[in-house]
Scaffold this active site. Structure first.
Site, PDB file in Angstrom:
ATOM      1  CG  HIS A   1      -1.995  -0.979   1.214  1.00 59.48           C
ATOM      2  ND1 HIS A   1      -3.254  -0.743   0.713  1.00 59.48           N
ATOM      3  CD2 HIS A   1      -1.994  -2.265   1.634  1.00 59.48           C
ATOM      4  CE1 HIS A   1      -3.979  -1.834   0.847  1.00 59.48           C
ATOM      5  NE2 HIS A   1      -3.229  -2.774   1.398  1.00 59.48           N
TER       6      HIS A   1
ATOM      7  CE  LYS B   1      -6.098  14.107   0.489  1.00 54.67           C
ATOM      8  NZ  LYS B   1      -6.201  12.933  -0.334  1.00 54.67           N
ATOM      9  NE  ARG B   2      -3.161  10.188  10.145  1.00 53.33           N
ATOM     10  CZ  ARG B   2      -2.828   9.256  11.041  1.00 53.33           C
ATOM     11  NH1 ARG B   2      -3.651   8.268  11.320  1.00 53.33           N
ATOM     12  NH2 ARG B   2      -1.669   9.337  11.688  1.00 53.33           N
TER      13      ARG B   2
ATOM     14  CE  LYS C   1      -2.197  10.899   3.198  1.00 50.13           C
ATOM     15  NZ  LYS C   1      -2.779  10.028   2.170  1.00 50.13           N
TER      16      LYS C   1
ATOM     17  CB  THR D   1      -9.987   5.074  -0.953  1.00 53.37           C
ATOM     18  OG1 THR D   1      -9.411   5.390   0.320  1.00 53.37           O
ATOM     19  CG2 THR D   1      -9.361   3.803  -1.486  1.00 53.37           C
TER      20      THR D   1
ATOM     21  CE  LYS E   1     -13.849   6.199   1.079  1.00 50.12           C
ATOM     22  NZ  LYS E   1     -12.913   6.213   2.217  1.00 50.12           N
TER      23      LYS E   1
HETATM   24  C1  26W Z   1       4.190   0.537  10.022  1.00 48.16           C
HETATM   25  C2  26W Z   1       3.546   1.877   9.903  1.00 48.16           C
HETATM   26  C3  26W Z   1       2.610   1.955   8.749  1.00 48.16           C
HETATM   27  C4  26W Z   1       1.256   2.024   8.977  1.00 48.16           C
HETATM   28  C5  26W Z   1       0.366   2.085   7.918  1.00 48.16           C
HETATM   29  C6  26W Z   1       3.083   1.952   7.460  1.00 48.16           C
HETATM   30  C7  26W Z   1       2.213   2.004   6.409  1.00 48.16           C
HETATM   31  C8  26W Z   1       0.860   2.064   6.627  1.00 48.16           C
HETATM   32  C9  26W Z   1      -0.124   2.060   5.475  1.00 48.16           C
HETATM   33  C10 26W Z   1       0.387   1.168   4.369  1.00 48.16           C
HETATM   34  C11 26W Z   1      -0.397   3.422   5.006  1.00 48.16           C
HETATM   35  C12 26W Z   1      -1.665   3.497   4.198  1.00 48.16           C
HETATM   36  O1  26W Z   1      -2.740   3.586   4.763  1.00 48.16           O
HETATM   37  N1  26W Z   1      -1.549   3.519   2.869  1.00 48.16           N
HETATM   38  C13 26W Z   1      -2.671   3.921   2.044  1.00 48.16           C
HETATM   39  O2  26W Z   1      -3.372   2.778   1.593  1.00 48.16           O
HETATM   40  C14 26W Z   1      -4.538   3.158   0.870  1.00 48.16           C
HETATM   41  C15 26W Z   1      -5.301   1.907   0.546  1.00 48.16           C
HETATM   42  O3  26W Z   1      -4.627   1.154  -0.408  1.00 48.16           O
HETATM   43  C16 26W Z   1      -4.158   3.948  -0.369  1.00 48.16           C
HETATM   44  O4  26W Z   1      -5.343   4.373  -1.011  1.00 48.16           O
HETATM   45  C17 26W Z   1      -3.333   5.173   0.020  1.00 48.16           C
HETATM   46  O5  26W Z   1      -2.873   5.840  -1.130  1.00 48.16           O
HETATM   47  C18 26W Z   1      -2.151   4.735   0.879  1.00 48.16           C
HETATM   48  O6  26W Z   1      -1.452   5.865   1.371  1.00 48.16           O
END
Ligand code: 26W
Length: 807
Positions: A355, A543-544, A549, A651, A655
């Site tokens: 992701h 968003k975050r 971003k 995503t 929406k």
């Molecule tokens: C280990 C810390 C950590 C926590 C969460 C590393 C990475 C993440 C996620 C992979 C971050 C995340 O939420 N990525 C998002 O995933 C969405 C669903 O596929 C995408 O639409 C977003 O672009 C992406 O940033």
């Protein structure tokens, strides 16, 4: 189930009495919410038992979706929708003088996720059940979800999210299905038999207790399961512990240490913090999940040889990547398989989604920590690594650099992405461009080695929650216009494009958007005493908060517009309301300062009478699924302005589109596929492309300071960060300014002029209502591709090989 409205009323009043011991007159809104939910829960339970009975009797393959996050939000409304009893309940309650909407708002969001990854998991569960696919979630029942955000004096303040305080009606504790998970200790090898045996000794046992949440399909008989694990002290461990020897404090400490495992959700998103507790969490739910799958499987089948034919395990990013060595451990140590056979089964059962390409998000655990916490798993990972490196050596003899880069254990770390790729049969990205970047850049060597594993599955969202439920007026207008087929076949929304130029339809669309904007404006007024103009452009970035971003790009542009108005208060610009929401990771200073900056700009702009309310800036605190439902429906402009190449998919962009907002965005993530669907006339694209960005990184030729010196208006804005323009101390935003001028990693200054032009184009389009309405309608019409039903069908056919299962 109730037969009609009258029956419902009787049952509801009865439930209030039996559950709360109260009459309607005495009951609070919370009591009524709980009674209604309990009534609905009874209906669901029966369907759930039926589904499980059917699953027990079948040999059909089932998928288990492992994820550390499930951001499911509220369930009452979506359960009513799925059961198709919304109308009966709303009318029945209204006759009892109760507003269903108000009851729905009593529910605390289950905020067991940070952002995109967790919400995607929730949309996927919805689609699995609605498509009658046998698919279940497996995760952690965090006692505290993502922190609750308050804004105090412009700064983010974090409070614990005690979402379980009123008890949670949708979960079922299944104490009899608990399993034991082992940590620490040592491994002894016993060579006395034909094969060496590995004996784990001196370990600590943690009891994993499942809490099951039913997941309903839309108007279907399928009720799947989201199983969330909670950590408890195992009886035997407690008896052995010092508690018995009279050391009460040590006993308590032990209890705290165990319960800590499922206490909190880590608030980091796209940043790997390297904390041991996180590794404990990951192993805890992976081990519990794998053990419960195997236990269940063995009840039906003699042998585990054919596991792959009946079970698919999917890992949502690398957080559950320990599924690979854990399944190996169970097969070898507990089921007596040899290595090769165990590996064949494991690597044909597990599939993996990546992701993010952000390097700081890639998980890697120091080997000593890994080895001491999970000694047996470490042995297995070391063996997988050794065999894999040998294979690489045969392919690329002498290429140490390549082998070191691809190794699972290297430089003192266990690299989870490498483990996930090696141990799974499918690796997918979440949008076309993201998958291409994985193949060509981030995982290039792996792609060259295993080209057949790589594939793309562009993300999607459930149109049931994000349109049917959250924007009911728009949903019924659509149904009036083109019939209800779009609800089952979202690509049928395309039929709307025939009416893109129909002025009567355009007016109806405008009226609904306006109603939704009024609703959001009321929310803003009630909560923040800020009056916003519903005729203004609602320009939204939710968003975050993260540097990539580029909320900063948006804020700098607001400051620029404000300056133009100060220079010429009569300037003809279309009034705009800039709406922000999102949480910053508590330890992410720059993100937190970005929130402060948005609020400082809001303070200045909102209170300046000279600009005659032409601009308003609002930061909505505590962004959540339920707040998002109000926001998307009310948006005119969707800000999707990440630095090209950085946003894997996004995503939120989908929406917004589905609710008729026009995207102002870069060629990043799924924005590209959104443009491909709606075509250039219905989206505003700007900025560097991913290739250009990657090229700048390679050549190191970008110098933001040159842009600062050459663009007067931009220079003025940047200077205003640290002069007395904002009501903060002059060094408050020094680090933001320094970052932009000397290390503009995300090309904010580089893209500024293009962004400004894009925003002007948005304004020009908005000013011609027929053009804007046409753009809105086309966005809705072409949003069907982004239903998660399409995504999940692609996973089902292309990766998991599962089929719909009906009676
Ligand atoms: C280990 C810390 C950590 C926590 C969460 C590393 C990475 C993440 C996620 C992979 C971050 C995340 O939420 N990525 C998002 O995933 C969405 C669903 O596929 C995408 O639409 C977003 O672009 C992406 O940033």
């Amino acid at each position: 189930m109730f037969t009609d409205k009258e029956d419902f009323k009787v049952q509801f009043v009865d439930k209030l009495k039996t559950l709360q011991g109260k009459s309607i007159e005495e009951a609070s809104k919370l009591d009524k919410y709980q009674a209604l939910s309990a009534l609905i829960r009874d209906v669901i339970s029966k369907k759930w038992v039926d589904t499980n009975d059917r699953y027990k009797k079948t040999v059909e393959k089932q998928v288990y979706y492992f994820s550390v996050e499930f951001l499911i939000g509220r369930l009452l409304g979506s359960n009513l929708l799925n059961l198709d009893v919304q109308g009966i309940c709303a009318e029945g309650l209204s006759e009892l003088g109760i507003d269903l909407n108000e009851l729905e708002q009593q529910e605390t969001d289950a905020g067991l996720g940070n952002g995109g990854l967790g919400r995607l998991a929730a949309c996927f569960l919805d689609s699995l059940a609605s498509l009658n696919l046998p698919g279940h979630g497996c995760g952690i029942r965090y006692k505290y979800g993502l922190f609750e955000q308050k804004i105090v004096n412009g700064y983010q303040v974090e409070n614990p999210d005690n979402w379980l305080k009123n008890s949670y009606v949708w979960e079922f504790r299944k104490a009899d299905k608990a399993v034991k998970v082992r940590f620490n200790g040592t491994v002894r090898t016993d060579y006395s038999g034909r094969e060496p045996k590995f004996i784990h000794e001196g370990y600590d046992t943690v009891l994993a207790v499942p809490y099951d949440i039913p997941v309903l399909g839309y108007k279907s008989d399928t009720v799947n399961t989201l199983r969330l694990w909670s950590a408890e002290v195992a009886e035997e461990q407690f008896n052995l512990s010092s508690f018995n020897k009279g050391d009460y404090n040590q006993g308590l400490e032990y209890r705290y240490a165990v319960e800590a495992i499922s206490e909190i959700l880590y608030p980091e998103d796209s940043y790997y913090g390297g904390r041991v507790l996180r590794l404990k969490q990951e192993y805890f739910f992976v081990s519990a999940g794998i053990q419960s799958i195997i236990r269940r499987f063995k009840r039906h089948y003699q042998s585990l040889h054919n596991l792959t034919d009946h079970v698919a395990v999917h890992i949502n990013d690398t957080h559950p990547a320990l599924c690979v060595p854990e399944l190996m451990r169970v097969l070898i140590d507990e089921e007596g398989f040899g290595w090769d056979e165990a590996w064949r089964i494991t690597s044909n059962t597990i599939s993996y989604t990546n992701h993010t390409i952000m390097p700081e998000a890639l998980e890697k655990w120091p080997t000593e920590i890994f080895q001491s916490l999970l000694p047996r798993l470490f042995m297995i990972v070391a063996e997988i690594n050794e065999r894999f490196c040998k294979e690489l050596w045969n392919h690329y003899p002498g290429d140490w650099e390549k082998i070191r880069h691809m190794a699972i254990i290297a430089d003192g770390y266990v690299k989870m992405a490498n483990l996930a790729v090696v141990g799974s049969y499918s690796v997918n990205g979440v949008a076309k461009i993201h998958t291409e970047i994985l193949k060509k850049e981030v995982m290039r060597d792996f792609y060259l080695h295993y080209p057949y594993k790589f594939n793309n599955k562009t993300n999607g969202i459930t149109h049931r929650r994000w349109l049917l439920k959250s924007n009911p007026k728009l949903a019924s207008l659509i149904t009036n216009q083109i019939g209800p087929s779009w609800i089952y076949h979202p690509t049928d929304l395309r039929n709307l494009c025939r009416y893109a130029h129909d002025s009567a339809f355009q007016h109806q669309i405008e009226a609904i958007k306006r109603d939704n904007k009024v609703k959001l404006a009321d929310y803003i007024k009630n909560k923040y005493q800020i009056v916003v103009n519903v005729n203004s452009i609602f320009d939204v970035q939710v968003k975050r908060i993260h540097a990539y971003k580029r909320q900063l790009l948006n804020v700098l542009h607001i400051m620029y517009l404000y300056n133009r108005l100060l220079d010429d208060p009569d300037l003809l610009i279309t009034p705009r309301t800039f709406i922000f929401a999102g949480k910053a990771a508590p330890g992410y200073y720059l993100a937190k300062q970005t929130i402060k900056l948005i609020n400082a700009v809001a303070q200045r702009v909102n209170n300046d009478v000279r600009i005659k309310d032409k601009l308003k800036v609002v930061f909505l605190e505590n962004y959540s699924v339920s707040l998002a439902e109000i926001i998307f429906a009310a948006a005119d402009v969707s800000e999707q302005i990440s630095t090209a190449s950085k946003e894997a998919s996004g995503t939120g962009n989908m929406k917004f589109m589905m609710n008729g907002a026009v995207t102002c965005g870069t060629l990043d993530g799924a924005n590209i596929e959104i443009r491909d669907e709606v075509c250039d006339a219905n989206i505003v694209i700007f900025g560097l492309t991913a290739d250009e960005v990657l090229n700048y990184y390679q050549t190191g030729t970008y110098k933001s300071i040159d842009i600062y010196h050459s663009d007067e208006a931009l220079k003025r804005v940047i200077d205003q960060l640290t002069n007395d323009f904002l009501a903060v101390s002059p060094d408050e935003f020094q680090s933001i300014r320094d970052g932009l001028l000397h290390n503009d990693e995300y090309f904010v200054l580089k893209d500024f002029a293009a962004y400004q032009a894009a925003q002007q184009k948005i304004e020009n389009c908005f000013n011609v209502p027929e053009i804007w309405a046409r753009m809105c309608i086309n966005n809705i019409a072409y949003s069907g591709k982004f239903s998660s039903d399409r995504t999940i069908s692609e996973y089902a056919i292309g990766i998991w090989k599962i089929r719909p299962f009906l009676i």
